[in-house]
Scaffold this active site. Structure first.
Site, PDB file in Angstrom:
ATOM      1  N   SER A 174       0.774  -1.260  -0.022  1.00 36.45           N
ATOM      2  CA  SER A 174       0.150  -0.103  -0.120  1.00 36.45           C
ATOM      3  C   SER A 174       0.906   1.212   0.073  1.00 36.45           C
ATOM      4  CB  SER A 174      -0.785  -0.013   1.268  1.00 36.45           C
ATOM      5  OG  SER A 174      -1.569   1.309   1.387  1.00 36.45           O
TER       6      SER A 174
ATOM      7  N   MET B  19     -10.982  -6.013   6.407  1.00 35.88           N
ATOM      8  CA  MET B  19     -10.370  -4.833   7.173  1.00 35.88           C
ATOM      9  C   MET B  19      -9.728  -5.448   8.377  1.00 35.88           C
ATOM     10  SD  MET B  19      -9.649  -2.279   5.212  1.00 35.88           S
ATOM     11  CE  MET B  19      -8.711  -1.339   6.565  1.00 35.88           C
TER      12      MET B  19
ATOM     13  N   HIS C 227      -1.669  -1.245  -4.136  1.00 34.81           N
ATOM     14  CA  HIS C 227      -2.729  -1.038  -3.440  1.00 34.81           C
ATOM     15  C   HIS C 227      -2.909   0.479  -3.088  1.00 34.81           C
ATOM     16  CE1 HIS C 227      -6.087  -2.204  -0.546  1.00 34.81           C
ATOM     17  NE2 HIS C 227      -5.653  -0.968   0.497  1.00 34.81           N
TER      18      HIS C 227
ATOM     19  N   GLY D   6      -0.145   1.912  10.037  1.00 36.81           N
ATOM     20  CA  GLY D   6       0.629   1.693  11.065  1.00 36.81           C
ATOM     21  C   GLY D   6      -0.270   1.018  12.295  1.00 36.81           C
TER      22      GLY D   6
ATOM     23  N   MET E  72      -9.055   8.160   0.464  1.00 35.00           N
ATOM     24  CA  MET E  72      -9.896   8.576   1.566  1.00 35.00           C
ATOM     25  C   MET E  72     -10.367  10.006   1.340  1.00 35.00           C
ATOM     26  SD  MET E  72      -7.353   7.163   4.419  1.00 35.00           S
ATOM     27  CE  MET E  72      -6.508   5.689   4.339  1.00 35.00           C
TER      28      MET E  72
ATOM     29  N   GLY F 194      -8.390   4.062   7.660  1.00 39.69           N
ATOM     30  CA  GLY F 194      -8.139   5.417   7.741  1.00 39.69           C
ATOM     31  C   GLY F 194      -6.536   5.765   7.959  1.00 39.69           C
TER      32      GLY F 194
ATOM     33  N   ASP G 185      -5.060   3.620  -1.620  1.00 36.06           N
ATOM     34  CA  ASP G 185      -5.862   4.087  -0.559  1.00 36.06           C
ATOM     35  C   ASP G 185      -6.439   5.254  -0.887  1.00 36.06           C
ATOM     36  OD1 ASP G 185      -5.881   1.553   1.343  1.00 36.06           O
ATOM     37  OD2 ASP G 185      -3.896   2.164   1.726  1.00 36.06           O
TER      38      ASP G 185
ATOM     39  N   MET H  89     -12.181   4.265   0.212  1.00 35.56           N
ATOM     40  CA  MET H  89     -12.857   4.806   1.668  1.00 35.56           C
ATOM     41  C   MET H  89     -13.490   5.899   1.654  1.00 35.56           C
ATOM     42  SD  MET H  89      -9.572   3.268   3.439  1.00 35.56           S
ATOM     43  CE  MET H  89      -8.523   3.341   2.240  1.00 35.56           C
TER      44      MET H  89
ATOM     45  N   ASP I 218      -6.309  -6.422   4.986  1.00 31.95           N
ATOM     46  CA  ASP I 218      -5.661  -5.002   4.870  1.00 31.95           C
ATOM     47  C   ASP I 218      -5.644  -4.454   6.435  1.00 31.95           C
ATOM     48  OD1 ASP I 218      -4.886  -2.507   4.360  1.00 31.95           O
ATOM     49  OD2 ASP I 218      -6.604  -2.156   2.938  1.00 31.95           O
TER      50      ASP I 218
ATOM     51  N   HIS J 113      -8.629   1.064  -3.178  1.00 32.63           N
ATOM     52  CA  HIS J 113      -9.533   0.793  -2.208  1.00 32.63           C
ATOM     53  C   HIS J 113     -10.335   2.146  -1.681  1.00 32.63           C
ATOM     54  CE1 HIS J 113      -9.601  -0.206   2.588  1.00 32.63           C
ATOM     55  NE2 HIS J 113     -10.708  -0.028   2.081  1.00 32.63           N
TER      56      HIS J 113
HETATM   57  C1  DX5 Z   1      -5.747   1.680   6.091  1.00 37.44           C
HETATM   58  C2  DX5 Z   1      -5.509   1.287   4.689  1.00 37.44           C
HETATM   59  C3  DX5 Z   1      -4.459   0.247   4.733  1.00 37.44           C
HETATM   60  C4  DX5 Z   1      -3.158   0.921   4.971  1.00 37.44           C
HETATM   61  C5  DX5 Z   1      -2.450  -0.178   5.662  1.00 37.44           C
HETATM   62  O1  DX5 Z   1      -7.199   2.144   6.071  1.00 37.44           O
HETATM   63  O2  DX5 Z   1      -6.836   0.835   4.151  1.00 37.44           O
HETATM   64  O3  DX5 Z   1      -4.341  -0.015   3.320  1.00 37.44           O
HETATM   65  O4  DX5 Z   1      -2.343   1.345   4.198  1.00 37.44           O
HETATM   66  O5  DX5 Z   1      -1.541   0.327   6.385  1.00 37.44           O
HETATM   67  P1  DX5 Z   1      -0.607  -0.762   7.366  1.00 37.44           P
HETATM   68  O6  DX5 Z   1      -0.171  -2.041   6.537  1.00 37.44           O
HETATM   69  O7  DX5 Z   1       0.261   0.180   8.054  1.00 37.44           O
HETATM   70  O8  DX5 Z   1      -1.466  -1.259   8.381  1.00 37.44           O
HETATM   71 ZN    ZN Z   2      -6.472  -0.090   1.857  1.00 37.68          ZN
END
Ligand code: DX5
Ligand code: ZN
Length: 218
Positions: free
Chosen positions: A7, A136, A32, A144, A36, A141, A34, A67, A174, A65
């Site tokens: 990601s 998920m 991937h 880390g 948002m 959001g 993300d 969101m 994810d 993805h």
């Molecule tokens: C969170 C995202 C993830 C995020 C995962 O809302 O959908 O794709 O990048 O990050 P890590 O792998 O750091 O948990």
């Molecule tokens: Zn994601």
């Protein structure tokens, strides 16, 4: 099939080409992305413009993805930007059957995501339609965060249903995926492993991606 999907959320956006090259060299299978909007989730990232730039940087498939609120309004823009997979959230989309069909009509693979508090059973009626189910394993959001262990039960459930009824969907996980959590997700029947911070925040991005890739190939 076991696929690694770094990601870019945790990547250095001032060096995105270089960072994507590192994960390509390590054998990443999918990128991937993300998206948002600051409404469906508290964070804001990027839209079709950046996805289109990523599509120019890499030949790997793009897994977008969403969101965001009202994802239906933006499906076409993301397909035009180069999305190969588009994943919408069950919690946001009222007419899920219609939306998944729309994504397919536009020529992309259709994915549906469920938050940690959303049961697998909410997807029962669309399991035959989805190309990908995203579990998920953190609340969406932010990168880390810590892996939520109950996600393993959900992955196993989806894997059992897939076997029992012959569904074709890929199971994707994810959130909080790293060298300590990836194996259990894999053992539970997961196919696609999203990892952000465990790859892009590592000192050696390629080595971190290679390590995860090796763990799922065992
Ligand atoms: C969170 C995202 C993830 C995020 C995962 O809302 O959908 O794709 O990048 O990050 P890590 O792998 O750091 O948990
Ligand atoms: Zn994601």
């Amino acid at each position: 099939m076991k696929l690694l999907a770094p990601s870019i959320l945790s990547a250095d956006f001032s060096n995105l080409s270089r960072e994507i090259r590192y994960v390509e060299l390590a054998g990443a299978d999918i990128i991937h992305c993300d998206v948002m909007d600051g409404k469906f989730v508290p964070n804001i990232t990027f839209g079709p413009l950046v996805v289109s730039a990523v599509n120019k940087i890499t030949g790997l498939p793009l897994d977008v993805h969403l969101m965001i609120e009202n994802p239906d309004l933006h499906l076409e823009a993301f397909v035009n930007a180069g999305a190969d997979y588009i994943t919408v959230h069950q919690e946001e989309v009222i007419h899920l059957n219609r939306t998944l069909n729309k994504i397919k009509e536009l020529g992309a693979k259709a994915g549906v995501a469920i938050n940690p508090a959303t049961p697998v059973e909410t997807l029962t009626e669309v399991l035959d339609l989805a190309d990908l189910i995203l579990v998920m394993s953190v609340n969406p959001g932010f990168g880390g965060q810590q892996f939520i262990p109950n996600s393993i039960t959900k992955i196993r459930k989806l894997s059992d249903l897939k076997q029992k009824y012959g569904y074709k969907y890929l199971i994707e996980v994810d959130g909080g995926i790293n060298k300590n959590t990836i194996q259990q997700a894999s053992d539970a029947g997961c196919n696609v492993f999203v990892a952000g911070s465990s790859i892009f925040s590592a000192d050696n991005i390629s080595a971190a991606a290679t390590e995860l890739k090796n763990l799922i190939q065992q």
